[in-house]
Design a protein around this motif. Sequence first.
Motif, short mmCIF file in Angstrom:
data_model
loop_
_atom_site.label_atom_id
_atom_site.label_comp_id
_atom_site.label_asym_id
_atom_site.label_seq_id
_atom_site.Cartn_x
_atom_site.Cartn_y
_atom_site.Cartn_z
N PRO A 124 31.19 37.94 28.46
CA PRO A 124 31.70 38.83 29.52
C PRO A 124 32.13 38.03 30.74
CG PRO A 124 29.31 38.87 29.49
CD PRO A 124 29.72 38.03 28.31
N PRO A 125 33.32 38.27 31.26
CA PRO A 125 33.71 37.63 32.53
C PRO A 125 32.93 38.25 33.68
CG PRO A 125 35.37 39.21 31.84
CD PRO A 125 34.37 39.14 30.72
N THR A 126 32.98 37.60 34.82
CA THR A 126 32.27 38.13 35.98
C THR A 126 33.08 39.24 36.63
OG1 THR A 126 33.26 36.51 37.49
CG2 THR A 126 31.18 35.91 36.42
N SER A 127 32.39 40.10 37.33
CA SER A 127 33.04 41.14 38.13
C SER A 127 33.13 40.64 39.58
CB SER A 127 32.25 42.44 38.06
OG SER A 127 30.91 42.24 38.48
N GLY A 128 33.90 41.33 40.38
CA GLY A 128 34.10 40.90 41.76
C GLY A 128 35.42 40.17 41.90
N ARG A 129 36.13 40.40 43.01
CA ARG A 129 37.45 39.82 43.21
C ARG A 129 37.37 38.34 43.56
NH1 ARG A 129 42.63 41.50 44.05
NH2 ARG A 129 43.94 40.24 45.41
N TRP A 130 36.48 37.99 44.48
CA TRP A 130 36.41 36.61 44.95
C TRP A 130 35.16 35.91 44.45
CZ3 TRP A 130 40.85 35.03 46.78
CH2 TRP A 130 41.71 35.94 47.39
N PHE A 131 34.02 36.53 44.58
CA PHE A 131 32.76 35.93 44.16
C PHE A 131 32.09 36.84 43.14
CE2 PHE A 131 33.59 34.15 48.36
CZ PHE A 131 33.41 32.79 48.10
N PRO A 132 31.31 36.27 42.21
CA PRO A 132 30.68 37.08 41.16
C PRO A 132 29.74 38.13 41.74
CG PRO A 132 30.55 34.72 40.66
CD PRO A 132 31.01 34.83 42.07
N THR A 133 29.89 39.35 41.24
CA THR A 133 28.98 40.44 41.63
C THR A 133 28.23 40.98 40.42
OG1 THR A 133 30.78 42.06 41.38
CG2 THR A 133 30.44 41.11 43.58
N GLY A 134 28.42 40.35 39.27
CA GLY A 134 27.81 40.80 38.03
C GLY A 134 28.70 40.40 36.87
#
Length: 230
Positions: A124-134
């Motif tokens: 799974p890729p990370t969520s969040g536009r700039w920094f990982p939020t999950g």
Amino acid sequence: MASHGTGGPTGFIDTIEETLIAALLGAMTLVTFANVLARFFDIWGGNVLWALEATVFMFGWLVLLGASYAVKKNAHLGVDALVNIMPPAGRKVMGLVAVSACLVFSLLLLKGCYDYWAVFADLPPTSGRWFPTGFNFDARSQSFYEVDDVPMLPFLTFLEGAINYGDEYEKLPKVVPYLVLPLSAALLLLRFTQAAFRILNGTQDRLVASHELDEDDIEDAANRADEEKV
């Protein structure tokens, strides 16, 4: 600018990094030479079909790994006209500002590189536009994507069961050559972190080498070459 060693807990990483760069250079040379022989002597069908694509991938690995390696060796060029006229405390502040910007860039790059590579690895890729939020577990896996020409390597067939749900790969899966993206970004983050600590403890007063230092290195190399000719 003080010199620094490469020992300590990262010595093993240093060795792998240098060995991999040397191996890539050697492999690129061998593959290209084999392709030249195939065309000149009309063997192997007159062409190594996968040679160009493999060389492009290896060159990409070389460039991306070389970026972090150059940070470690202070081989990147920098404009230091302003830094040179500043007192030691000012140079340290400027160095910390520069390395902080590079650390932020490296974190953003690492997130982008991982997110791009993860779908090819059935991760799974990370969520969040700039920094990982999950993690985005709804992202569609692209682990079945293959390169165009490079054939599947026998020792990598375990990937078929690990990420491709048992389906066979005819060509090399993209997860393999694209692995260099998160790997190189992580190494770049590591090297900038090391540089930050060197600037903090005073063993280095700038992030990159000056033009003057590089010109001196070039002049020394030219002098050694002239001595060898004599």
